[in-house]
Design an enzyme around this catalytic site. Structure first.
Site, short mmCIF file in Angstrom:
data_model
loop_
_atom_site.label_atom_id
_atom_site.label_comp_id
_atom_site.label_asym_id
_atom_site.label_seq_id
_atom_site.Cartn_x
_atom_site.Cartn_y
_atom_site.Cartn_z
N GLU A 81 0.80 -1.23 0.00
CA GLU A 81 0.00 0.00 0.00
C GLU A 81 0.83 1.28 0.00
OE1 GLU A 81 -2.87 -0.16 3.16
OE2 GLU A 81 -4.07 -1.67 2.13
N GLU A 102 -5.42 -8.56 0.79
CA GLU A 102 -6.13 -8.22 2.03
C GLU A 102 -7.59 -7.95 1.71
OE1 GLU A 102 -4.65 -5.00 4.55
OE2 GLU A 102 -2.59 -5.65 4.16
C1 BG6 Z 1 -4.50 -1.96 5.45
C2 BG6 Z 1 -3.16 -2.32 6.01
O1 BG6 Z 1 -4.43 -0.65 5.00
O2 BG6 Z 1 -5.58 -1.91 6.32
C3 BG6 Z 1 -3.20 -3.12 7.30
O3 BG6 Z 1 -2.35 -2.96 5.06
C4 BG6 Z 1 -4.27 -2.55 8.20
O4 BG6 Z 1 -1.93 -3.13 7.87
C5 BG6 Z 1 -5.61 -2.68 7.49
O5 BG6 Z 1 -4.32 -3.11 9.46
C6 BG6 Z 1 -6.78 -2.23 8.32
O6 BG6 Z 1 -6.63 -0.92 8.73
P1 BG6 Z 1 -7.19 -0.39 10.10
O7 BG6 Z 1 -6.92 1.06 10.11
O8 BG6 Z 1 -8.65 -0.70 10.08
O9 BG6 Z 1 -6.46 -1.14 11.14
#
Ligand code: BG6
Length: 469
Positions: A163, A374
């Site tokens: 990202e 993800e």
């Molecule tokens: C993504 C990241 O942007 O979102 C992760 O790669 C992160 O590391 C995930 O934990 C969720 O984001 P958040 O802010 O809801 O914890």
């Protein structure tokens, strides 16, 4: 339909969010070790000093992953554990930890999928300018090569960066991630270009080693859609996609930057200081790049921004398209819509937009190989009679797997799905309250692990190869 045999059902994590052991066994200090300790920067001052102690409990965690039946585990390597000051001596203890983790995965037949950079940079490099300093590019390539040489006999799937849009925009536009700089647009674009150059050089270095694995990058996938059919809003969506998709995906997949953005950056004095050699390696590496990893949480619903007074008030959430923010250049804003469904943290739940976005991606970039690196639901999970009943997570993942199945049916080249996250972990800015995992971690009880309802559900999905999705 079952998912293809070579499709990975996986789950993911990142070093800073799980490992802990921040100053053990020779690890160097990272930018997040420092930044998270500045008062007011993170939710209730949470930091990754201990996180969920994966560093010491990886055996127990990998065993649980094996029980769940994971085909593959996506984790990240902490640069500061391998090369404490970023560019000097190698820390053998750091190599040993990842050797053990990788071997533990392989013991159960879990395919390791490694990310080289999930945001934690050695502090020594951050202090010298981080991603705005071109020396960081070569330091990264050296670190990557160290990892290939140490682990490449067993790791055949590599992600260079996670990202870029998030760590660059949060680091230089909103100031919510290290180095905590706000509204420096020139630095923001310079950092992104230096990251793409580092990616390209790393890809070429990997190919030279002839390890016969694959290497790619992971990007946020938050396609923009106009809120209606008005021309000005459709244009706003086009503009958003140029700046947040094309600027990031074109250099990796086409080997050049989108003209629309380049022209505007030139006019505004925001063009990164690039040279021919960098542009050339970016071009060369595009042919060698193996895949694109997509982190999909939500789309963006956008319209023309008419309220110029709000032009630069962004929060971290804007990076993944959450409603209520204005783009850094003031051109568009993201909005919440009456007929859409949102999570407790205000992120839209939109599996249909995921499929639409995948179709657009194929139309723009052709038959590229894709992993969903993800996807998941951040929630405050309900605990009923001691059981973690995360039904909304099951529904969320099921709906997105359905979209993936349909995409595969349409011939989109999707090769794997990594739920975020394998286990509850530290959210960079939201502490432990926002949970994503299949495995619960009890912070009141010595970080004890406990299987959630979704654990059993995902296990069954994997056993059935998604036939009932
Ligand atoms: C993504 C990241 O942007 O979102 C992760 O790669 C992160 O590391 C995930 O934990 C969720 O984001 P958040 O802010 O809801 O914890």
């Amino acid at each position: 339909m079952r998912f293809p045999k070579d499709f990975f059902f996986g789950a993911a994590s990142a070093a800073y969010q799980v490992e802990g052991a921040w100053n053990e066994d020779g690890k160097g200090i990272s930018n997040w070790d420092v930044f998270s300790k500045i008062p007011g920067k993170t939710f209730e001052g949470t930091n990754g000093d201990v996180a969920i102690d994966h560093y010491h409990r990886y055996k127990e965690d990998v065993k649980l992953m094996a029980e769940m039946g994971l085909d593959s585990y996506r984790f990240s390597i902490s640069w500061a554990r391998i090369i404490p000051d970023g560019d000097g001596e190698i820390n053998e203890k750091g190599i040993e930890f990842y050797n053990n983790l990788i071997d533990e995965c392989l013991k159960y037949g879990i395919v390791p999928f490694a990310t080289l950079y999930h945001w934690d940079m050695p502090q020594a490099l951050e202090e010298k300018g981080g991603w705005t300093n071109k020396k960081t590019i070569n330091a990264f390539v050296k670190y990557a090569k160290t990892c290939f040489e140490a682990f490449g006999d067993r790791v055949k799937h590599w992600i260079t960066f996670n990202e870029t849009i998030v760590f660059c925009s949060s680091g230089y536009l909103t100031g919510t991630h290290p180095p905590g700089i706000s509204n420096d647009i020139k630095k923001y674009f310079t950092a992104t270009h230096n990251v793409f150059t580092a990616h390209a050089k790393t890809v070429m270095e990997y190919k030279k080693l002839r390890q016969y694995g694959e290497i790619g990058i992971t990007h946020v996938f938050s396609p923009a859609f106009s809120v209606d059919e008005e021309e000005e809003n459709k244009f706003a969506a086009y503009h958003a996609n140029q700046y947040e998709i094309a600027w990031y995906y074109d250099p990796i997949l086409k080997g050049s930057y989108p003209e629309y953005v380049v022209k505007q950056l030139e006019e505004k004095g925001w063009l990164p200081d690039w040279n021919e050699e960098e542009l050339k390696v970016i071009k060369e590496a595009a042919d060698q790049n193996g895949f694109i990893g997509l982190n999909y949480y939500q789309p963006q619903r956008v319209m023309k921004n008419k309220d110029l007074s709000r032009s630069v008030t962004r929060t971290r959430e804007n990076c993944t398209g959450a409603p209520g923010n204005v783009s850094f250049d003031g051109v568009y804003r993201t909005v919440k819509m009456e007929d859409k469904v949102y999570t407790k943290w205000g992120w839209e739940i939109a599996p249909e937009a995921f499929l639409d976005g995948l179709r657009n991606l194929r139309d723009n970039y052709g038959d590229i190989k894709i992993y969903i690196t993800e996807n998941g639901l951040g929630d405050a999970d309900p605990i009923i009679e001691n059981e973690v009943m995360d039904v909304p997570r099951i529904k969320f993942i099921e709906a997105h797997l359905k979209a993936i199945k349909n995409a595969i049916r349409e011939g989109i080249n999707l090769k794997g799905y990594y739920a975020w996250s394998v286990i509850d972990l530290l959210s960079w800015l939201n502490g432990y309250k926002k949970q994503y995992g299949f495995i619960y971690v009890d912070h009141k009880n010595k970080l004890q692990r406990k299987k959630k309802l979704s654990f059993y559900w995902y296990k069954r999905v994997i056993e059935e190869r998604g036939e009932n999705i």
